[in-house]
Design an enzyme around this catalytic site. Structure first.
Site, PDB file in Angstrom:
ATOM      1  N   LYS A   1      38.650   7.797 134.634  1.00 31.51           N
ATOM      2  CA  LYS A   1      38.196   6.430 134.922  1.00 31.51           C
ATOM      3  C   LYS A   1      38.293   5.583 133.656  1.00 31.51           C
ATOM      4  O   LYS A   1      37.476   5.696 132.752  1.00 31.51           O
ATOM      5  CB  LYS A   1      36.753   6.396 135.425  1.00 31.51           C
ATOM      6  CG  LYS A   1      36.437   5.030 136.034  1.00 31.51           C
ATOM      7  CD  LYS A   1      34.988   4.660 136.032  1.00 31.51           C
ATOM      8  CE  LYS A   1      34.496   4.059 134.761  1.00 31.51           C
ATOM      9  NZ  LYS A   1      35.062   2.736 134.401  1.00 31.51           N
TER      10      LYS A   1
ATOM     11  N   GLU B   1      31.721  11.523 123.027  1.00 28.42           N
ATOM     12  CA  GLU B   1      32.160  10.851 121.797  1.00 28.42           C
ATOM     13  C   GLU B   1      31.511   9.476 121.840  1.00 28.42           C
ATOM     14  O   GLU B   1      31.939   8.607 122.593  1.00 28.42           O
ATOM     15  CB  GLU B   1      33.684  10.676 121.788  1.00 28.42           C
ATOM     16  CG  GLU B   1      34.471  11.957 121.889  1.00 28.42           C
ATOM     17  CD  GLU B   1      34.531  12.725 120.579  1.00 28.42           C
ATOM     18  OE1 GLU B   1      34.082  12.187 119.550  1.00 28.42           O
ATOM     19  OE2 GLU B   1      35.004  13.862 120.602  1.00 28.42           O
TER      20      GLU B   1
ATOM     21  N   CYS C   1      34.817   2.850 117.054  1.00 29.68           N
ATOM     22  CA  CYS C   1      33.604   3.681 117.037  1.00 29.68           C
ATOM     23  C   CYS C   1      33.259   4.112 115.618  1.00 29.68           C
ATOM     24  O   CYS C   1      32.101   4.252 115.265  1.00 29.68           O
ATOM     25  CB  CYS C   1      33.782   4.879 117.945  1.00 29.68           C
ATOM     26  SG  CYS C   1      35.275   5.795 117.597  1.00 29.68           S
TER      27      CYS C   1
ATOM     28  N   GLU D   1      24.756  -0.532 116.670  1.00 29.46           N
ATOM     29  CA  GLU D   1      26.208  -0.689 116.702  1.00 29.46           C
ATOM     30  C   GLU D   1      26.554  -2.060 117.284  1.00 29.46           C
ATOM     31  O   GLU D   1      26.138  -2.392 118.383  1.00 29.46           O
ATOM     32  CB  GLU D   1      26.823   0.413 117.558  1.00 29.46           C
ATOM     33  CG  GLU D   1      28.318   0.392 117.521  1.00 29.46           C
ATOM     34  CD  GLU D   1      28.940   1.502 118.334  1.00 29.46           C
ATOM     35  OE1 GLU D   1      28.523   1.690 119.498  1.00 29.46           O
ATOM     36  OE2 GLU D   1      29.843   2.169 117.821  1.00 29.46           O
TER      37      GLU D   1
HETATM   38  P1  NAP Z   1      30.266   1.957 127.552  1.00 31.79           P
HETATM   39  O1  NAP Z   1      29.655   0.737 128.066  1.00 31.79           O
HETATM   40  O2  NAP Z   1      29.417   3.114 127.240  1.00 31.79           O
HETATM   41  O3  NAP Z   1      31.369   2.364 128.611  1.00 31.79           O
HETATM   42  C1  NAP Z   1      32.232   3.452 128.429  1.00 31.79           C
HETATM   43  C2  NAP Z   1      32.726   3.923 129.769  1.00 31.79           C
HETATM   44  O4  NAP Z   1      31.630   4.415 130.529  1.00 31.79           O
HETATM   45  C3  NAP Z   1      33.361   2.829 130.604  1.00 31.79           C
HETATM   46  O5  NAP Z   1      34.433   3.363 131.323  1.00 31.79           O
HETATM   47  C4  NAP Z   1      32.223   2.442 131.513  1.00 31.79           C
HETATM   48  O6  NAP Z   1      32.628   1.826 132.703  1.00 31.79           O
HETATM   49  C5  NAP Z   1      31.594   3.785 131.779  1.00 31.79           C
HETATM   50  N1  NAP Z   1      30.220   3.717 132.267  1.00 31.79           N
HETATM   51  C6  NAP Z   1      29.296   2.738 132.113  1.00 31.79           C
HETATM   52  N2  NAP Z   1      28.140   3.074 132.721  1.00 31.79           N
HETATM   53  C7  NAP Z   1      28.320   4.281 133.274  1.00 31.79           C
HETATM   54  C8  NAP Z   1      27.489   5.162 134.045  1.00 31.79           C
HETATM   55  N3  NAP Z   1      26.233   4.845 134.366  1.00 31.79           N
HETATM   56  N4  NAP Z   1      28.008   6.339 134.455  1.00 31.79           N
HETATM   57  C9  NAP Z   1      29.272   6.684 134.128  1.00 31.79           C
HETATM   58  N5  NAP Z   1      30.105   5.894 133.430  1.00 31.79           N
HETATM   59  C10 NAP Z   1      29.633   4.709 132.996  1.00 31.79           C
HETATM   60  O7  NAP Z   1      31.123   1.673 126.238  1.00 31.79           O
HETATM   61  P2  NAP Z   1      32.190   0.538 126.006  1.00 31.79           P
HETATM   62  O8  NAP Z   1      31.464  -0.740 125.853  1.00 31.79           O
HETATM   63  O9  NAP Z   1      33.271   0.624 126.997  1.00 31.79           O
HETATM   64  O10 NAP Z   1      32.831   1.027 124.614  1.00 31.79           O
HETATM   65  C11 NAP Z   1      32.209   0.864 123.420  1.00 31.79           C
HETATM   66  C12 NAP Z   1      31.454   2.123 123.005  1.00 31.79           C
HETATM   67  O11 NAP Z   1      32.307   3.252 122.983  1.00 31.79           O
HETATM   68  C13 NAP Z   1      30.903   2.011 121.609  1.00 31.79           C
HETATM   69  O12 NAP Z   1      29.598   2.485 121.562  1.00 31.79           O
HETATM   70  C14 NAP Z   1      31.832   2.897 120.798  1.00 31.79           C
HETATM   71  O13 NAP Z   1      31.296   3.372 119.626  1.00 31.79           O
HETATM   72  C15 NAP Z   1      32.171   3.957 121.758  1.00 31.79           C
HETATM   73  N6  NAP Z   1      33.425   4.614 121.366  1.00 31.79           N
HETATM   74  C16 NAP Z   1      33.360   5.859 120.802  1.00 31.79           C
HETATM   75  C17 NAP Z   1      34.521   6.502 120.406  1.00 31.79           C
HETATM   76  C18 NAP Z   1      34.464   7.871 119.781  1.00 31.79           C
HETATM   77  O14 NAP Z   1      35.487   8.518 119.696  1.00 31.79           O
HETATM   78  N7  NAP Z   1      33.338   8.349 119.347  1.00 31.79           N
HETATM   79  C19 NAP Z   1      35.752   5.891 120.609  1.00 31.79           C
HETATM   80  C20 NAP Z   1      35.781   4.619 121.184  1.00 31.79           C
HETATM   81  C21 NAP Z   1      34.593   4.002 121.569  1.00 31.79           C
HETATM   82  P3  NAP Z   1      32.886   0.241 132.830  1.00 31.79           P
HETATM   83  O15 NAP Z   1      32.887  -0.366 131.475  1.00 31.79           O
HETATM   84  O16 NAP Z   1      34.198   0.182 133.476  1.00 31.79           O
HETATM   85  O17 NAP Z   1      31.800  -0.312 133.663  1.00 31.79           O
END
Ligand code: NAP
Ligand code: MG
Length: 493
Positions: free
Chosen positions: A182, A257, A291, A389
């Site tokens: 997804k 991650e 990240c 963050e």
């Molecule tokens: P996010 O809001 O946590 O979303 C990540 C993914 O999870 C999206 O596909 C999102 O779907 C999905 N999601 C949201 N709520 C969910 C739930 N209740 N159940 C299952 N899936 C759910 O993060 P983001 O805003 O997309 O990305 C930024 C974050 O990612 C930052 O915190 C960053 O540090 C982290 N990140 C970490 C790494 C690493 O390697 N450590 C790499 C890149 C990013 P939708 O957005 O489609 O609703």
């Protein structure tokens, strides 16, 4: 075909069991170009019924489809072909990634090249999964079989869309798993375009399924589904916590991650020019939507004022512009939501610290989710801009007094994804490396990431590792096999 175009807006469906299918509800959602704020695509919105279909397809492909008996060598070949397709289509994929995320085209090109490399790497690793022979004290043969975990549910963020998909799909396929991916709802396009070649390269139906839609519905249903064996998630810590709780009901394997608030530490003796560059690159690459962003810049007091000045001078040269222009060094943030979020931190930062540069919206853009590269200084490590963050081009510069103070501040965070230390003193460098509680530590650099080396966090930055053999391990089970060689009965009863 994945998509069709109406008045310049492409429409995409879900990719399930080798076919493009509309969502059961018929619902779709818009996907934007964040530099123009215009809709560029309309994408099917998956719900629980679609998740169920995709998981059933992945389950069947794993349990009884041709993939179940595909040799490691042939799985490797499929991965090599996927890499080749990526390389052949890299200009188009980079352009779509650039338009959909707002990242500069040159960075998008690097990302797509890394995607191909990731598939090549795991194509090679598929045939290097080895078990062990165990020296048990019996007239027996004990050995291990390494087997795929099963159906992997993979949920990814929007900052490196196709690369995050590659980090998950490539090791899973090398291991022999099947997948339901997804993508983030903001950025599903490159993964969907990629799916066009799955049939051609010999991936049987159901081996990789791609569902679009919001995390709260599609993502949550995938995590809860009893047919999924493992969830691999990249995203925020907040969502990571929700996933762990939900996955507990079915005791799925989970790897996470998550985010970070990574320290980038500069000692007085570090190379000056390299340091200023490294401080800016560490936090501003990809609009700071990284990240591992070095968003806490720790600078030794002796050089602190000069350092803030030099960073500020150089930051003026960062060229904000249209993502498709080759000299653009910073594009818009990915979405209105992210723009609002980062903007609220800019206002907060003005109360918590001093502004060296930036702090708002660049004046030259009428449209687009642009934010000025912003440097806050005299930031206290207890400030919210030093603890939370932000995920945008926002740096918090924090002074420190000597090595112990640097280590104390660096580790004073709930996160532990990455860190960097800059010094010419090899003793100090390695003492600091050993003291930092982070999964990735760079010395005299920040951000280089290679598929050969592990990636993942300590503390609330998650658990499990991606990339390298570590990434493959997360998709493997270990089966212990005991073969009795002694033909006499046990004689116990
Ligand atoms: P996010 O809001 O946590 O979303 C990540 C993914 O999870 C999206 O596909 C999102 O779907 C999905 N999601 C949201 N709520 C969910 C739930 N209740 N159940 C299952 N899936 C759910 O993060 P983001 O805003 O997309 O990305 C930024 C974050 O990612 C930052 O915190 C960053 O540090 C982290 N990140 C970490 C790494 C690493 O390697 N450590 C790499 C890149 C990013 P939708 O957005 O489609 O609703
Ligand atoms: Mg989201």
């Amino acid at each position: 075909m994945s998509s069709s175009a109406t008045a310049g807006i492409r429409t995409y469906k879900n990719y399930v069991n080798g076919e493009w299918v509309a969502s059961a509800s018929g619902q779709t959602f818009p996907v934007y170009d964040p530099s123009t704020e215009e809709v560029i695509a309309e994408v099917a919105a998956a719900g629980a019924a679609d998740v169920d279909l995709a998981v059933k397809a992945a389950r069947a492909a794993f349990d009884s489809g041709p993939w179940a008996t595909t040799t490691a060598q042939d799985r490797g070949r499929v991965l090599f072909k996927l890499a080749e397709k990526i390389r052949q289509n890299s200009p188009q994929l980079a352009e779509i990634e650039c338009r959909n995320t707002g990242k500069p085209i040159v960075e998008a090109e690097y990302d797509i090249a890394d995607v191909a490399t990731c598939f090549e790497y795991y194509g090679g690793l598929a045939t290097k999964v080895l078990g062990s022979v165990n020296p048990v004290p019996a007239n027996a043969l004990s050995f291990t079989l390494r087997e795929p975990v099963g159906v992997a549910g993979q949920i990814i963020p929007w900052n490196y869309p196709l690369l995050m998909a590659a980090w998950k799909l490539a090791p899973a396929l090398a291991a022999g798993c099947t997948c339901v991916l997804k993508p983030a709802e903001q950025t599903p396009l490159t993964a969907l375009e990629f799916a066009n070649c799955f049939g051609e390269v010999g991936l049987p139906p159901g081996v990789v399924n791609i569902l679009n839609g919001p995390g709260e519905t599609a993502g949550a249903a995938l995590v809860a589904h009893p047919g999924v064996d493992k969830i691999a998630f990249t995203g925020s810590a907040a969502v990571g916590k929700i996933i762990v709780k939900s996955a507990a009901d079915t005791l799925k394997r989970v790897t996470l991650e998550l985010g970070g608030k990574s320290p980038n530490i500069f000692f007085t003796d570090a190379d000056w020019e390299a340091s200023i560059d490294g401080a800016l690159f560490g936090v501003f690459i990809n609009q700071g939507e990284v990240c591992s962003a070095g968003s806490r810049i720790l600078v030794e007091k002796k050089i602190y004022s000069k350092f803030v000045e030099a960073m500020t001078e150089k930051a003026k040269r960062i060229k904000l512009g249209a993502p498709l222009e080759r000299d653009t060094k910073m594009g818009p943030l990915v979405s209105k939501e992210q723009y609002d979020r980062v903007s609220s931190y800019l206002e907060l930062g003005k109360k918590e610290a001093k502004v060296a540069i930036g702090g708002g919206r660049p004046k030259q853009f009428g449209k687009g989710y642009y934010v000025e590269p912003t440097i806050f200084y005299d930031v206290d490590n207890t400030a919210r801009i030093a603890r939370e963050e932000i995920f945008g081009p926002v740096a918090s510069v924090i002074p420190f007094d000597g090595e112990a103070d640097a280590i104390r501040i660096a580790n004073d965070t709930p996160y532990g994804l990455a860190a960097a230390v800059w010094t010419r003193d090899i003793y100090k460098a390695f003492r600091v490396v050993k003291s930092l509680r982070a999964g990735i530590v760079w010395v005299n650099h920040m951000q280089p990431t290679y598929v050969e080396a592990p990636w993942g966090g300590y503390k609330q930055s998650g658990f499990g590792r991606e990339l390298g053999p570590w990434g493959l391990e997360e998709y493997l089970e270990t089966k212990q096999v005991f073969v009795n060689l002694d033909e006499t009965p046990i004689g116990w009863y």
